[in-house]
Motif scaffolding. Sequence first.
Motif, short mmCIF file in Angstrom:
data_model
loop_
_atom_site.label_atom_id
_atom_site.label_comp_id
_atom_site.label_asym_id
_atom_site.label_seq_id
_atom_site.Cartn_x
_atom_site.Cartn_y
_atom_site.Cartn_z
N LYS A 3 0.84 -1.19 0.00
CA LYS A 3 0.00 0.00 0.00
C LYS A 3 0.88 1.24 0.00
O LYS A 3 1.82 1.35 0.78
CB LYS A 3 -0.90 0.00 1.24
N ALA A 4 0.55 2.19 -0.90
CA ALA A 4 1.30 3.44 -0.97
C ALA A 4 0.34 4.58 -1.24
O ALA A 4 -0.65 4.42 -1.97
CB ALA A 4 2.36 3.37 -2.06
N GLY A 5 0.65 5.75 -0.66
CA GLY A 5 -0.18 6.92 -0.90
C GLY A 5 0.01 7.48 -2.29
O GLY A 5 -0.88 8.15 -2.82
N GLU A 6 1.18 7.17 -2.90
CA GLU A 6 1.45 7.67 -4.25
C GLU A 6 1.85 6.51 -5.16
O GLU A 6 1.06 5.60 -5.36
CB GLU A 6 2.53 8.77 -4.18
N ASP A 7 3.07 6.51 -5.69
CA ASP A 7 3.46 5.53 -6.70
C ASP A 7 4.04 4.25 -6.09
O ASP A 7 4.64 4.27 -5.02
CB ASP A 7 4.49 6.13 -7.65
N ILE A 8 3.86 3.14 -6.84
CA ILE A 8 4.46 1.85 -6.48
C ILE A 8 5.28 1.37 -7.67
O ILE A 8 4.79 1.32 -8.80
CB ILE A 8 3.39 0.79 -6.16
N LYS A 9 6.55 1.03 -7.41
CA LYS A 9 7.42 0.53 -8.46
C LYS A 9 8.16 -0.70 -7.94
O LYS A 9 8.90 -0.62 -6.97
CB LYS A 9 8.43 1.60 -8.90
N LEU A 10 7.94 -1.84 -8.60
CA LEU A 10 8.62 -3.08 -8.25
C LEU A 10 9.25 -3.66 -9.50
O LEU A 10 8.55 -3.96 -10.47
CB LEU A 10 7.65 -4.10 -7.65
N ASN A 11 10.56 -3.82 -9.51
CA ASN A 11 11.25 -4.49 -10.60
C ASN A 11 11.46 -5.95 -10.20
O ASN A 11 12.33 -6.25 -9.38
CB ASN A 11 12.58 -3.81 -10.91
N LEU A 12 10.65 -6.84 -10.77
CA LEU A 12 10.61 -8.23 -10.32
C LEU A 12 11.57 -9.11 -11.10
O LEU A 12 11.61 -9.07 -12.33
CB LEU A 12 9.18 -8.77 -10.46
N ASP A 13 12.32 -9.93 -10.34
CA ASP A 13 13.22 -10.90 -10.97
C ASP A 13 12.47 -12.21 -11.24
O ASP A 13 12.67 -12.85 -12.26
CB ASP A 13 14.41 -11.17 -10.04
N GLY A 14 11.59 -12.59 -10.32
CA GLY A 14 10.83 -13.82 -10.48
C GLY A 14 9.34 -13.54 -10.58
O GLY A 14 8.92 -12.47 -11.01
N SER A 15 8.54 -14.51 -10.16
CA SER A 15 7.09 -14.35 -10.23
C SER A 15 6.58 -13.65 -8.98
O SER A 15 7.30 -13.51 -7.99
CB SER A 15 6.42 -15.72 -10.35
N VAL A 16 5.32 -13.22 -9.03
CA VAL A 16 4.69 -12.59 -7.88
C VAL A 16 3.33 -13.23 -7.67
O VAL A 16 2.59 -13.49 -8.61
CB VAL A 16 4.57 -11.06 -8.06
N LYS A 17 3.00 -13.52 -6.42
CA LYS A 17 1.70 -14.08 -6.11
C LYS A 17 1.25 -13.53 -4.77
O LYS A 17 2.04 -12.95 -4.02
CB LYS A 17 1.76 -15.61 -6.06
N ASP A 18 -0.05 -13.71 -4.48
CA ASP A 18 -0.57 -13.18 -3.22
C ASP A 18 -0.87 -14.31 -2.25
O ASP A 18 -0.82 -15.49 -2.59
CB ASP A 18 -1.81 -12.32 -3.45
N THR A 19 -1.16 -13.96 -1.03
CA THR A 19 -1.55 -14.95 -0.04
C THR A 19 -2.98 -15.41 -0.32
O THR A 19 -3.73 -14.74 -1.02
CB THR A 19 -1.48 -14.35 1.38
#
Length: 233
Positions: free
Chosen positions: A166-182
């Motif tokens: 959660k962010a009030g402004e911008d979110i930047k993620l440079n992912l090396d692998g996969s992303v998943k949620d709980t």
Amino acid sequence: QGAVGSQNGRIDIDAAGRTDVDSKDDIFVDSDEKLTINADSSEGEIHIRGEKAVELTNETGLTDANGDSTGDMKLVEFESGEDGKITVKGDLDADEVKVGGDSDITATDVDIESFEVEGDSTTSATEGDINIDHLKTGDGSVTSMDAKENINVEETEGDLTVGKIKAGEDIKLNLDGSVKDTDSSDEVKKLADAIAKQEQAKAEAEALDKQKDIEQNYVDNLTDAVADAKEAL
């Protein structure tokens, strides 16, 4: 047992309980027991290493040019063999954070060059940004971040399981692998939607700038053509 000291020397301590260290210069703490420490360096850097769980706090922190306490902390090294918790009154500027268990970090602004955590991690910036240059997470660990302003992770190592981002402004993620949620949330979809909206806004802004350049070039060429025609008369 453990040891604590500054540039002027080391002092043997029993680091199993709460330890308070206040120094003008650098602070070095090394413990083979569970460590709870409040460390304040007004002008120096802090180095903390513990073989077991480590909890680090501060009260006054670095001083500014006027000699006033800022609550900020310059943390060169933080290593805990088990769970690790860092709570800073002001901004946290850390070179290396390595946690063998779960991690909990809170500061007004969080800036970490290298962050390695084996267990679940919760990172909070109560007034500013979360900036992490390199993030390495353990297998099955859940990553949560909450920033008043921006979240910026330049590089991740391995797959990333998201609990809450959660962010009030911008979110930047440079992912090396996969992303998943709980299983209990849909944070990845929210994160993907947020990043997609950012990218869309960026693309629209770039397209608008490009269109403005085209229109300006057209006007410039037309102006040149008119000028050339007048000279020919």
